[in-house]
Scaffold this motif. Structure first.
Motif, PDB file in Angstrom:
ATOM      1  N   TYR A 141      43.031  46.016  37.724  1.00 26.02           N
ATOM      2  CA  TYR A 141      42.516  45.796  39.153  1.00 26.02           C
ATOM      3  C   TYR A 141      41.378  45.086  39.809  1.00 26.02           C
ATOM      4  CZ  TYR A 141      46.017  49.543  40.571  1.00 26.02           C
ATOM      5  OH  TYR A 141      47.000  50.410  40.139  1.00 26.02           O
ATOM      6  N   ILE A 142      41.104  44.413  40.838  1.00 28.21           N
ATOM      7  CA  ILE A 142      39.656  44.154  41.165  1.00 28.21           C
ATOM      8  C   ILE A 142      39.559  44.078  42.223  1.00 28.21           C
ATOM      9  CG2 ILE A 142      38.586  41.212  41.250  1.00 28.21           C
ATOM     10  CD1 ILE A 142      40.243  40.253  39.109  1.00 28.21           C
ATOM     11  N   SER A 143      38.697  44.692  42.694  1.00 23.98           N
ATOM     12  CA  SER A 143      38.077  45.014  43.440  1.00 23.98           C
ATOM     13  C   SER A 143      37.276  44.475  44.644  1.00 23.98           C
ATOM     14  CB  SER A 143      37.664  46.532  43.916  1.00 23.98           C
ATOM     15  OG  SER A 143      37.896  47.458  42.970  1.00 23.98           O
ATOM     16  N   CYS A 144      37.580  44.174  45.832  1.00 22.58           N
ATOM     17  CA  CYS A 144      37.086  43.035  46.622  1.00 22.58           C
ATOM     18  C   CYS A 144      37.098  41.521  46.422  1.00 22.58           C
ATOM     19  CB  CYS A 144      35.397  43.284  46.469  1.00 22.58           C
ATOM     20  SG  CYS A 144      34.362  45.262  47.085  1.00 22.58           S
ATOM     21  N   VAL A 145      38.475  41.742  46.531  1.00 18.72           N
ATOM     22  CA  VAL A 145      38.497  39.922  46.164  1.00 18.72           C
ATOM     23  C   VAL A 145      38.467  38.879  47.410  1.00 18.72           C
ATOM     24  CG1 VAL A 145      40.291  40.985  44.295  1.00 18.72           C
ATOM     25  CG2 VAL A 145      41.188  40.691  46.743  1.00 18.72           C
ATOM     26  N   VAL A 146      37.933  39.502  48.232  1.00 16.13           N
ATOM     27  CA  VAL A 146      38.013  38.704  49.921  1.00 16.13           C
ATOM     28  C   VAL A 146      36.765  38.984  49.806  1.00 16.13           C
ATOM     29  CG1 VAL A 146      38.500  37.702  52.155  1.00 16.13           C
ATOM     30  CG2 VAL A 146      40.472  38.063  50.042  1.00 16.13           C
ATOM     31  N   GLY A 147      36.463  40.370  50.360  1.00 16.43           N
ATOM     32  CA  GLY A 147      34.590  40.518  50.743  1.00 16.43           C
ATOM     33  C   GLY A 147      35.128  41.818  50.174  1.00 16.43           C
ATOM     34  N   PRO A 156      35.872  32.616  45.973  1.00 22.05           N
ATOM     35  CA  PRO A 156      37.735  32.983  44.617  1.00 22.05           C
ATOM     36  C   PRO A 156      37.212  32.934  43.397  1.00 22.05           C
ATOM     37  CG  PRO A 156      37.945  31.347  46.577  1.00 22.05           C
ATOM     38  CD  PRO A 156      36.656  31.412  46.556  1.00 22.05           C
ATOM     39  N   GLN A 157      36.354  31.398  43.244  1.00 22.69           N
ATOM     40  CA  GLN A 157      36.145  31.677  41.356  1.00 22.69           C
ATOM     41  C   GLN A 157      35.273  33.267  40.636  1.00 22.69           C
ATOM     42  OE1 GLN A 157      36.843  29.257  39.318  1.00 22.69           O
ATOM     43  NE2 GLN A 157      36.063  29.959  37.828  1.00 22.69           N
ATOM     44  N   ALA A 158      34.666  33.587  42.074  1.00 17.90           N
ATOM     45  CA  ALA A 158      34.805  35.471  41.093  1.00 17.90           C
ATOM     46  C   ALA A 158      35.390  35.613  40.671  1.00 17.90           C
ATOM     47  CB  ALA A 158      33.297  35.688  42.338  1.00 17.90           C
ATOM     48  N   VAL A 159      36.774  35.301  41.353  1.00 13.95           N
ATOM     49  CA  VAL A 159      37.700  36.506  41.066  1.00 13.95           C
ATOM     50  C   VAL A 159      38.361  36.075  40.089  1.00 13.95           C
ATOM     51  CG1 VAL A 159      39.486  37.063  42.423  1.00 13.95           C
ATOM     52  CG2 VAL A 159      38.124  37.183  43.566  1.00 13.95           C
ATOM     53  N   VAL A 160      38.375  34.718  39.577  1.00 16.83           N
ATOM     54  CA  VAL A 160      39.238  34.149  38.443  1.00 16.83           C
ATOM     55  C   VAL A 160      38.722  34.999  37.365  1.00 16.83           C
ATOM     56  CG1 VAL A 160      39.168  31.930  38.082  1.00 16.83           C
ATOM     57  CG2 VAL A 160      39.745  32.013  40.252  1.00 16.83           C
ATOM     58  N   ASN A 186      45.223  33.060  55.619  1.00 16.93           N
ATOM     59  CA  ASN A 186      44.806  31.373  54.826  1.00 16.93           C
ATOM     60  C   ASN A 186      43.550  31.576  53.598  1.00 16.93           C
ATOM     61  OD1 ASN A 186      46.044  29.368  56.911  1.00 16.93           O
ATOM     62  ND2 ASN A 186      43.171  29.257  58.011  1.00 16.93           N
ATOM     63  N   ARG A 187      42.778  33.142  53.832  1.00 13.65           N
ATOM     64  CA  ARG A 187      41.718  33.689  52.891  1.00 13.65           C
ATOM     65  C   ARG A 187      42.398  33.614  51.443  1.00 13.65           C
ATOM     66  NH1 ARG A 187      36.890  37.123  55.475  1.00 13.65           N
ATOM     67  NH2 ARG A 187      36.295  36.627  53.307  1.00 13.65           N
ATOM     68  N   ILE A 188      43.843  34.332  51.757  1.00 15.84           N
ATOM     69  CA  ILE A 188      44.172  34.684  50.997  1.00 15.84           C
ATOM     70  C   ILE A 188      45.087  33.341  49.874  1.00 15.84           C
ATOM     71  CG2 ILE A 188      46.605  36.254  49.544  1.00 15.84           C
ATOM     72  CD1 ILE A 188      44.132  37.640  50.916  1.00 15.84           C
ATOM     73  N   GLY A 189      45.740  32.486  50.790  1.00 14.23           N
ATOM     74  CA  GLY A 189      45.921  30.874  49.983  1.00 14.23           C
ATOM     75  C   GLY A 189      45.209  30.116  49.485  1.00 14.23           C
TER      76      GLY A 189
END
Length: 297
Positions: A141-147, A156-160, A186-189
């Motif tokens: 699981y990755i938490s806080c993928v958008v905010g 997004p690169q931090a999530v990658v 849009n942010r999810i995209g």
């Protein structure tokens, strides 16, 4: 992009949902909920968490929950195991799939587990390795993928980068969590576009909270982009601890209703699911957090 023909639902209500609910919660109540969800056709259910009861009192007795569940070869019951002690307890309980949690926000990682993202991932590495050696699947699981409630917007690169490390340690699937529910389509995209350059669609899942009422719109965007695994919580169980008065996980009933309307297969009996959501809501003495559940109840 063509929508998927079928979707896997990962039901997180018995773990991610119930751990944030107030009031008394017995092992028997948890088992009854999980059995009702399996009866409704859900095949991937987060059934417990092997963490210290001091930190997550609602998940105490998860070993008893697993012991009480009927064996169903077609159903995967998973558990959160944040450390080696938790993994050992899960293995002793016969758990066949475990999950580890990372975060895409340094501030969130520091506030919640008092370490950097890199340090947290190093802690999970031996857990994942030992689980795989024992023939147990590992989900990441990755938490806080958008905010993030402390840091604001997340790149997004931090999530990658976190996703790549979780895959490298052997996770078969990465669940992208909008922990505070601030995402919009849009942010999810933009997020998925970045992650999909490095991670295959079949290794990705989405886990959206409905704090701002955007979860279903975000799920639809993810479906458009080829994602076919969705995390959700029956009756919308689980408030959002980082936003006062906010709702938490998207309700499974809402997701199933959406998928029915889109003609996407999922294997879940909506009427039976609604009954399960109504029953646990009544047991907890709370309003049903699912609009579909209230409409059909």
């Amino acid at each position: 992009m063509t929508l998927p023909s079928s979707v896997k639902i990962v039901e997180v209500g018995p773990r991610d949902g119930l751990q944030n609910e107030p009031g008394e919660l017995t092992v028997a109540t948890r088992v009854k909920l999980i059995e009702a969800l399996a009866d409704a056709g859900l095949r991937h259910i987060e059934a417990g968490s092997f963490v210290s009861p001091k930190w997550v009192p609602k998940m105490a007795g998860s070993d008893q929950v697993f012991a009480a569940l009927k064996a169903r070869p077609e159903v995967t019951y998973s558990a959160l195991t944040p450390n080696m002690q938790g993994l050992e307890a899960a293995l002793a309980a016969g758990v066949k799939e475990v999950a580890v949690f990372g975060a895409a926000s340094e501030a969130f990682s520091a506030k919640n587990i008092n370490c950097t993202i890199a340090e947290s991932l190093e802690r999970f590495r031996p857990v994942a390795s030992a689980a795989l050696d024992a023939g147990v699947a590992v989900r990441g699981y990755i938490s806080c993928v958008v905010g993030c409630p402390y840091q604001g917007a997340i790149a997004p690169q931090a999530v990658v980068e976190v996703a790549q490390q979780l895959l490298d340690m052997g996770c078969y699937e990465i669940s992208l969590g909008d922990t505070v529910g601030v995402a919009t389509p849009n942010r999810i995209g933009a997020l998925l576009e970045a992650v999909q350059r490095k991670v295959a669609n079949q290794q990705l899942a989405v886990h959206f909270h409905d704090t701002y009422g955007q979860a279903l719109a975000n799920i639809y965007r993810a479906l458009e982009m080829g994602i076919s695994t969705i995390d959700s919580s029956v009756a919308g169980l689980g408030g959002c601890p980082y936003a006062a008065g906010a709702s938490g996980n998207v309700a499974t009933e809402e997701v199933i209703y959406l998928l029915n309307g889109l003609g996407i297969a999922h294997g879940v009996d909506l009427a039976a699911l609604v009954q399960a959501g109504a029953a646990i809501s009544a047991k907890l003495g709370r309003d049903n957090g699912s609009k579909v559940g209230r409409a059909m109840g």
